[in-house]
Design an enzyme around this catalytic site. Structure first.
Site, mmCIF file in Angstrom:
data_model
loop_
_atom_site.group_PDB
_atom_site.id
_atom_site.type_symbol
_atom_site.label_atom_id
_atom_site.label_comp_id
_atom_site.label_asym_id
_atom_site.label_seq_id
_atom_site.Cartn_x
_atom_site.Cartn_y
_atom_site.Cartn_z
ATOM 1 N N ASP A 16 50.336 6.638 90.329
ATOM 2 C CA ASP A 16 51.473 7.207 89.904
ATOM 3 C C ASP A 16 51.995 6.717 88.868
ATOM 4 O O ASP A 16 52.803 7.262 87.861
ATOM 5 C CB ASP A 16 52.535 7.248 91.215
ATOM 6 C CG ASP A 16 53.722 8.628 91.348
ATOM 7 O OD1 ASP A 16 53.963 8.892 90.013
ATOM 8 O OD2 ASP A 16 54.157 8.842 92.232
ATOM 9 N N HIS A 207 57.948 9.451 100.184
ATOM 10 C CA HIS A 207 57.427 9.061 98.791
ATOM 11 C C HIS A 207 58.695 9.318 97.968
ATOM 12 O O HIS A 207 58.952 10.598 97.648
ATOM 13 C CB HIS A 207 56.213 9.758 98.329
ATOM 14 C CG HIS A 207 55.675 9.757 97.096
ATOM 15 N ND1 HIS A 207 54.496 9.006 96.439
ATOM 16 C CD2 HIS A 207 56.346 10.050 95.730
ATOM 17 C CE1 HIS A 207 54.483 9.363 95.299
ATOM 18 N NE2 HIS A 207 55.600 9.733 94.607
ATOM 19 N N CYS A 240 56.222 11.646 86.921
ATOM 20 C CA CYS A 240 55.163 12.732 86.820
ATOM 21 C C CYS A 240 55.297 13.309 85.683
ATOM 22 O O CYS A 240 56.343 13.743 85.338
ATOM 23 C CB CYS A 240 55.369 13.540 88.250
ATOM 24 S SG CYS A 240 54.140 14.908 88.127
HETATM 25 P P1 HMG Z 1 42.861 24.242 84.839
HETATM 26 O O1 HMG Z 1 43.167 23.979 83.460
HETATM 27 O O2 HMG Z 1 43.572 25.419 85.599
HETATM 28 O O3 HMG Z 1 41.316 24.023 85.255
HETATM 29 O O4 HMG Z 1 43.648 23.110 85.478
HETATM 30 P P2 HMG Z 1 40.271 24.426 84.968
HETATM 31 O O5 HMG Z 1 39.430 24.755 86.110
HETATM 32 O O6 HMG Z 1 40.491 25.901 84.073
HETATM 33 O O7 HMG Z 1 39.613 23.485 83.972
HETATM 34 C C1 HMG Z 1 40.053 23.032 82.797
HETATM 35 C C2 HMG Z 1 39.138 21.864 82.279
HETATM 36 O O8 HMG Z 1 39.414 20.803 83.092
HETATM 37 C C3 HMG Z 1 37.650 22.137 82.411
HETATM 38 O O9 HMG Z 1 37.051 21.515 81.385
HETATM 39 C C4 HMG Z 1 37.397 21.674 83.827
HETATM 40 O O10 HMG Z 1 35.858 21.363 83.722
HETATM 41 C C5 HMG Z 1 38.281 20.342 83.806
HETATM 42 P P3 HMG Z 1 36.465 22.265 79.981
HETATM 43 O O11 HMG Z 1 35.568 23.220 80.507
HETATM 44 O O12 HMG Z 1 37.708 22.838 79.384
HETATM 45 O O13 HMG Z 1 35.820 21.263 79.266
HETATM 46 N N1 HMG Z 1 38.309 20.024 85.246
HETATM 47 C C6 HMG Z 1 38.126 18.942 85.402
HETATM 48 N N2 HMG Z 1 37.786 17.587 85.039
HETATM 49 C C7 HMG Z 1 37.624 16.531 85.833
HETATM 50 N N3 HMG Z 1 37.964 16.389 87.074
HETATM 51 C C8 HMG Z 1 38.509 17.524 87.731
HETATM 52 C C9 HMG Z 1 38.786 18.762 86.990
HETATM 53 N N4 HMG Z 1 39.151 20.099 87.131
HETATM 54 C C10 HMG Z 1 38.966 20.822 86.199
HETATM 55 N N5 HMG Z 1 39.105 17.506 89.028
HETATM 56 C C11 HMG Z 1 43.841 21.312 87.342
HETATM 57 C C12 HMG Z 1 43.741 22.666 87.204
HETATM 58 C C13 HMG Z 1 44.206 21.432 88.858
HETATM 59 C C14 HMG Z 1 42.427 20.691 87.252
HETATM 60 C C15 HMG Z 1 44.900 20.535 86.674
HETATM 61 O O14 HMG Z 1 46.010 21.007 86.635
HETATM 62 C C16 HMG Z 1 44.801 19.191 87.065
HETATM 63 O O15 HMG Z 1 43.971 18.329 86.904
HETATM 64 N N6 HMG Z 1 46.241 18.919 87.327
HETATM 65 C C17 HMG Z 1 46.526 17.318 87.853
HETATM 66 C C18 HMG Z 1 47.941 17.182 87.496
HETATM 67 C C19 HMG Z 1 48.300 15.861 87.942
HETATM 68 O O16 HMG Z 1 47.460 15.035 88.309
HETATM 69 N N7 HMG Z 1 49.767 15.548 88.111
HETATM 70 C C20 HMG Z 1 50.081 14.403 88.383
HETATM 71 C C21 HMG Z 1 49.766 13.960 89.977
HETATM 72 S S1 HMG Z 1 50.894 14.828 91.249
HETATM 73 C C22 HMG Z 1 52.183 13.596 91.176
HETATM 74 O O17 HMG Z 1 52.427 12.719 90.630
HETATM 75 C C23 HMG Z 1 53.146 13.816 92.330
HETATM 76 C C24 HMG Z 1 52.942 12.996 93.588
HETATM 77 O O18 HMG Z 1 53.150 11.494 93.162
HETATM 78 C C25 HMG Z 1 53.924 13.084 94.716
HETATM 79 C C26 HMG Z 1 55.283 13.276 94.114
HETATM 80 O O19 HMG Z 1 55.980 12.249 93.460
HETATM 81 O O20 HMG Z 1 55.629 14.410 93.971
HETATM 82 C C27 HMG Z 1 51.563 12.845 94.239
HETATM 83 MG MG MG Z 2 55.039 10.608 92.623
#
Ligand code: HMG
Ligand code: MG
Length: 301
Positions: A16, A207, A240
């Site tokens: 995070d 959290h 985030c």
């Molecule tokens: P998308 O753009 O809709 O996905 O994203 P897609 O399926 O169209 O893929 C786009 C590109 O990403 C493609 O590559 C995929 O292959 C690649 P391209 O063909 O364009 O070269 N791809 C990946 N590559 C590696 N690993 C993967 C993956 N998936 C797709 N797993 C997606 C949808 C969910 C993937 C995207 O929105 C994403 O990765 N989101 C993550 C956001 C994130 O990490 N946010 C922060 C964490 S959450 C947080 O901090 C909150 C928390 O702390 C609790 C709180 O405080 O609330 C937990």
């Molecule tokens: Mg968080």
């Protein structure tokens, strides 16, 4: 009021915290941080995320980080996984625990993972079925439980409905997150009370981001509800990228200080924890976000 005698501190700094840094932190430094946190006695260290590098370039080195950390038996190194692609990569990297992450509001779900809540649950259902085949433990994190940067107030019943769905997928624990740190203790209690009507309290974690300085107060309110697992971030790193204005998490040093004062056991060594914080702040070139680390360091000087 009986508070839990033991608390599990779930360290989220390497994930995070570092996901939110402008400059990408080198693998060596990430590994150095995680190894120091292991030495400090933490038993759950969220190491990284197997998410799209287009969305979170800061953690594109996830596989290398997992390969290089020194894993201590009995310590969990969970990683965030948003979809099947992430799970496959995490399995290939030898992960033993994943965190699936959803949101209590539709807008945040869309902004953070580009899908509706229902779509995210469908993705996670596939992820969880596959993870179970590999005996991988699954935790579920739920964002914006105490307020959403896009939708404002969130009803506790809305939180409990999504929490229930995540739990039903096979999570061993559901973590209720205040992503933007807007919660206050009364609200925290209301949300945990609502969720605990459907999920046993010992399966819930908190959290809290400290944006409004409420994280410790919210932690105390959750402790009073019987919650005994809390996420925190060494030196108060965190935020985030899809939640504008979200600052760091509750600092692990601050959490530990309060728990020590309450004579609640954690197994974490304050001096080694402060060293881990100094290590990462030294690299980032800025002072710690932990008031306890600042005070204890000044006292020792
Ligand atoms: P998308 O753009 O809709 O996905 O994203 P897609 O399926 O169209 O893929 C786009 C590109 O990403 C493609 O590559 C995929 O292959 C690649 P391209 O063909 O364009 O070269 N791809 C990946 N590559 C590696 N690993 C993967 C993956 N998936 C797709 N797993 C997606 C949808 C969910 C993937 C995207 O929105 C994403 O990765 N989101 C993550 C956001 C994130 O990490 N946010 C922060 C964490 S959450 C947080 O901090 C909150 C928390 O702390 C609790 C709180 O405080 O609330 C937990
Ligand atoms: Mg968080």
């Amino acid at each position: 009021m009986n508070l839990p005698r033991k608390v599990r501190v779930f360290e989220v700094g390497p994930r995070d915290g570092l996901q939110n840094e402008k400059e990408i932190v080198p693998v060596d430094v990430k590994v150095g941080l995680i190894d120091r946190l292991t030495q400090a006695g933490l038993t759950a260290i969220e190491a990284t995320s197997f998410v799209s590098p287009k969305w979170i370039p800061q953690l594109a080195d996830a596989a290398e980080v997992l390969a290089r950390i020194e894993r201590k038996p009995g310590v969990a190194y969970p990683v965030l996984v948003p979809n099947r692609k992430g799970l496959d990569a995490a399995i290939a990297a030898g992960c033993e625990e994943i965190v699936i992450f959803g949101a209590a509001t539709e807008t945040f779900s869309k902004r953070n993972t580009n899908c509706t809540i229902a779509e995210s649950l469908a993705r996670f259902s596939e992820v969880c079925a596959e993870a179970a085949k590999h005996a991988i433990r699954i935790r579920g994190d739920l964002s914006v439980c105490l307020g959403c940067p896009y939708e404002g107030e969130v009803a506790p019943e809305q939180v409990s409905a999504v929490a229930r769905d995540l739990y039903a997928l096979g999570c061993y624990e559901i973590c209720i997150a205040d992503t933007i740190g807007v919660g206050t203790p009364g609200r925290t209690r209301a949300v945990f009370d609502a969720v605990a009507r459907h999920i046993p309290i010992e399966k819930l974690a908190g959290h809290f981001h400290d944006t409004y300085g409420q994280a410790l107060a919210n932690t105390y309110a959750a402790l009073e509800c019987g919650v005994a697992v809390f996420d925190s971030s060494v030196a108060g790193l965190g935020g985030c990228p899809y939640a504008k204005g979200a600052t760091g998490n509750l600092a692990t040093e601050d959490l530990l200080y309060m728990l020590q004062g309450l004579e609640i056991e954690t197994g974490v060594d304050m001096a080694k924890l402060i060293e881990a914080g100094q290590f990462i702040c030294g690299h980032l070139g800025r002072p710690t976000g932990s008031r306890v680390a600042r005070a204890l360091t000044a006292k020792a000087a």
